[in-house]
Scaffold this active site. Structure first.
Site, mmCIF file in Angstrom:
data_model
loop_
_atom_site.group_PDB
_atom_site.id
_atom_site.type_symbol
_atom_site.label_atom_id
_atom_site.label_comp_id
_atom_site.label_asym_id
_atom_site.label_seq_id
_atom_site.Cartn_x
_atom_site.Cartn_y
_atom_site.Cartn_z
ATOM 1 N N ARG A 44 0.828 -1.209 0.000
ATOM 2 C CA ARG A 44 0.000 0.000 0.000
ATOM 3 C C ARG A 44 0.870 1.271 0.000
ATOM 4 O O ARG A 44 0.537 2.271 0.644
ATOM 5 C CB ARG A 44 -0.951 -0.013 1.205
ATOM 6 C CG ARG A 44 -2.328 0.539 0.867
ATOM 7 C CD ARG A 44 -3.288 0.500 2.048
ATOM 8 N NE ARG A 44 -3.680 -0.839 2.444
ATOM 9 C CZ ARG A 44 -3.945 -1.224 3.692
ATOM 10 N NH1 ARG A 44 -3.860 -0.373 4.682
ATOM 11 N NH2 ARG A 44 -4.291 -2.458 3.966
ATOM 12 N N ARG A 48 -2.777 6.550 1.744
ATOM 13 C CA ARG A 48 -3.226 7.787 2.378
ATOM 14 C C ARG A 48 -2.198 8.467 3.266
ATOM 15 O O ARG A 48 -2.335 9.632 3.609
ATOM 16 C CB ARG A 48 -4.498 7.508 3.197
ATOM 17 C CG ARG A 48 -5.730 7.341 2.320
ATOM 18 C CD ARG A 48 -6.989 7.350 3.159
ATOM 19 N NE ARG A 48 -7.175 6.094 3.866
ATOM 20 C CZ ARG A 48 -7.787 5.963 5.047
ATOM 21 N NH1 ARG A 48 -8.238 7.039 5.674
ATOM 22 N NH2 ARG A 48 -7.936 4.785 5.600
ATOM 23 N N ARG A 57 -5.973 12.249 -4.553
ATOM 24 C CA ARG A 57 -7.184 11.612 -4.017
ATOM 25 C C ARG A 57 -8.243 12.637 -3.602
ATOM 26 O O ARG A 57 -9.445 12.351 -3.676
ATOM 27 C CB ARG A 57 -6.764 10.729 -2.837
ATOM 28 C CG ARG A 57 -7.845 10.067 -2.041
ATOM 29 C CD ARG A 57 -8.586 8.987 -2.821
ATOM 30 N NE ARG A 57 -9.613 8.413 -1.958
ATOM 31 C CZ ARG A 57 -10.757 9.008 -1.652
ATOM 32 N NH1 ARG A 57 -11.046 10.182 -2.188
ATOM 33 N NH2 ARG A 57 -11.627 8.435 -0.847
ATOM 34 N N ASP A 93 -7.743 -1.816 -6.756
ATOM 35 C CA ASP A 93 -8.346 -2.422 -5.579
ATOM 36 C C ASP A 93 -8.733 -3.860 -5.916
ATOM 37 O O ASP A 93 -8.865 -4.221 -7.082
ATOM 38 C CB ASP A 93 -9.572 -1.623 -5.128
ATOM 39 C CG ASP A 93 -10.015 -2.025 -3.729
ATOM 40 O OD1 ASP A 93 -9.193 -1.929 -2.798
ATOM 41 O OD2 ASP A 93 -11.165 -2.470 -3.567
ATOM 42 N N TYR A 170 -15.640 -11.405 0.742
ATOM 43 C CA TYR A 170 -16.283 -10.107 0.463
ATOM 44 C C TYR A 170 -17.644 -10.311 -0.187
ATOM 45 O O TYR A 170 -18.638 -9.678 0.166
ATOM 46 C CB TYR A 170 -15.415 -9.262 -0.473
ATOM 47 C CG TYR A 170 -14.377 -8.409 0.206
ATOM 48 C CD1 TYR A 170 -14.746 -7.332 1.017
ATOM 49 C CD2 TYR A 170 -13.023 -8.645 0.028
ATOM 50 C CE1 TYR A 170 -13.790 -6.535 1.630
ATOM 51 C CE2 TYR A 170 -12.054 -7.856 0.637
ATOM 52 C CZ TYR A 170 -12.449 -6.803 1.440
ATOM 53 O OH TYR A 170 -11.507 -6.015 2.039
#
Lengths: 362, 362
Positions: A44, A48, A57, A93, A170
């Site tokens: 990752r 963020r 973003r 993703d 999921y």
């Protein structure tokens, strides 16, 4: 020296660009060849915690960022450049590949992904369509092409996908889960429906991953982010055959990193499922982990991601402990044990990359 | 036959009641003596899946239920009776012991416990008071006395508490946590403050647990519900010494079950921390787990709690797999690998208890 592993990259020195990729630190480590220092990238890494990522973003939603190739390429390339890591990993993703399979996916603000039509019965499995062709995911392959065009010639680009169990959980839970009650209930109560679901996922994943390779990825990482909730016997019965099916279907010549987090007792089975490199999370001692999966595969990991919250001397000593445990054995790719947290100071990530290159120098 | 373990129960046949407890299935198994069949109890057996529990719980809040001895006793006794399990476990929670230590605790509806004044710095550690005396927790000991008075004479009563790491993570995070970022940050950045906090917890736990024993508990289970987030080297350095301190401080003669969930790689260290019985969650293969901790301790576990969502033939075959792996070796206490879920049909829990007694019969 070429290895015996199934997906090892064959030499291709006819094109200078390919030769530089072939001889890059990361690709050498995947073949367990000696390198000048330990290669490192960060799960990752385009995330963020990074102001350059947040700047992009802030203008779009998460799913727009995934689906706009020029933006996905920008954050991928920027992260590689500002960190100085030895690989780029496609910004994408795990879940958008499920949309053309009939899954109604939404990323809710602060809530993570939500699936509005989860699959929970044998009847519902019938409406889960196999991904017969990948054109609806062209935005992913376009991003790969843009990234590969602009990446330095000695920096491999990693593609990735979720492993079948993680994607199935999921699809069944309708989002992330704490206890996987619904997933395991289907598994235990209707193994036929479970197998149908997992086989559709496995065949779809093979097509999706091979299209990433065709577009320009040099290696692939599979993420089994949730399979740690399984006992060894359940992993062997309900998850491993389908992960193996995916790995066996990946185009030969492209090395595979097989990563799972949450249960060190699954490592021997993760190895059995396949891959040139096995991902170790931080729950296992590094030396013990490599011994367990065997020295005839590479390993990636395994620094606790929270180490990046420590002061730099502590971070350094923790990174050094991993490198000491690797003892210079070829085939180690340094990484965290899981993704970097948004709270982490970006300077610490940059410092970690430098530390690994310095401390890992042969 | 008495064992060499530190907390083994000495024979006490002078009182018939004590003798029946001493010779109960559960206490024999804790000493690794043969039993007529495998003893079984269920973590969180007095819980939301049980209509008899919900009938009581519907009239009061969760914390009231913990603090009203006659109600805590009622749900404890009822669960033991309706399930036919070989032990009762005190109905209580891990966190109320923190209130007299200066922690402002609230159970919010559907949110779980919230701590309004979490401890995150060395300065804040100073206001975390050691539990010097236990009178403010008299409601717990009163519940123990009521339960012991009304329990069948051959059914031991288990007391319990959280292990220091799990309690510390609640105190620092202010509730449950996904990544333990704040807990580990304090651990890594200020080991002195961490040690002070953990030592206060350990000394407080010893007093709290010994008071449970004085009130009438026959054995103790320690729950390290969150320590699975630690690597082996971090567990060894930051958690194990304090768990060991607690176990070493428990009154001799009372056996201890040392339970941790979330990381099979910690099992050798869990054993090193102490206990007469080691709890195995479901992430590890049962036979491998017992081999790892050594046959000179008992083991408890390790059925995946979601097995109780399966149909009865599947549940039976899964229970049988655990019993087969135990191979009749004395010292096995059957249990789930973690607590029973609220969604589970109560009849399945009752059926599981019967299956274990039937399949485990010698």
């Amino acid at each position: 020296m070429p290895t015996t592993s199934t997906n090892a990259v064959p030499p291709n020195d006819s094109q200078p660009h390919d030769a530089r990729l072939h001889n890059s630190r990361l690709m050498k480590a995947m073949r367990r060849e000696p390198t000048d220092t330990t290669p490192v990238w960060i799960m990752r890494q385009a995330g963020r915690y990074l102001p350059e990522y947040m700047a992009v973003r802030s203008k779009v939603t998460f799913i727009e960022l995934c689906k706009r190739p020029e933006l996905a390429a920008e954050v991928t390339l920027t992260a590689q450049r500002v960190l100085g890591v030895d690989a780029a990993i496609l910004f994408a993703d795990l879940l958008p590949m499920l949309e053309p399979m009939g899954i109604d996916l939404e990323y809710q603000k602060g809530e993570g992904p939500v699936i509005h039509n989860p699959i929970r019965t044998a009847a519902e499995v019938d409406r889960f369509r196999e991904l017969e062709e990948v054109s609806s995911l062209q935005f992913v392959f376009d991003a790969v092409k843009l990234i590969r065009r602009d990446l330095p010639a000695d920096i491999p680009l990693l593609g990735f996908a979720g492993s079948p169990f993680t994607l199935a959980s999921y699809v069944i839970e309708g989002g992330s889960s704490k206890n996987y009650l619904t997933t395991k209930s289907l598994m235990y109560r209707d193994e036929g429906a479970w197998t149908t679901l997992m086989q559709r996922l496995a065949r779809s994943l093979v097509r999706y991953i091979n299209a990433q390779i065709d577009a320009g990825c040099q290696a692939i990482q599979l993420f089994d982010s949730w399979a740690g909730c399984l006992s060894p016997s359940d992993y062997r019965r309900y998850a491993m055959p389908f992960t193996k099916q995916v790995i066996d279907g990946i185009r030969p010549g492209t090395p595979v990193i097989n990563f799972l987090t949450g249960n060190p007792a699954l490592l021997p089975l993760l190895r059995e499922a396949g891959g040139d490199v096995i991902g170790l999370d931080w729950r296992v001692d590094f030396a013990e982990g490599w011994r367990t999966v065997g020295y005839d595969v590479g390993v990636q990991g395994n620094l606790d991601p929270v180490s990046l919250m420590a002061d730099l001397p502590t971070l350094r000593s923790r990174a050094k402990a991993v490198l000491d445990a690797a003892a210079g054995r070829p085939g180690h790719i340094f990484n965290l044990g899981h993704g970097v947290f948004p709270e982490v100071p970006p300077d610490n990530v940059k410092a970690l990359v430098q530390m690994v290159h310095e401390l890992g120098a042969k």
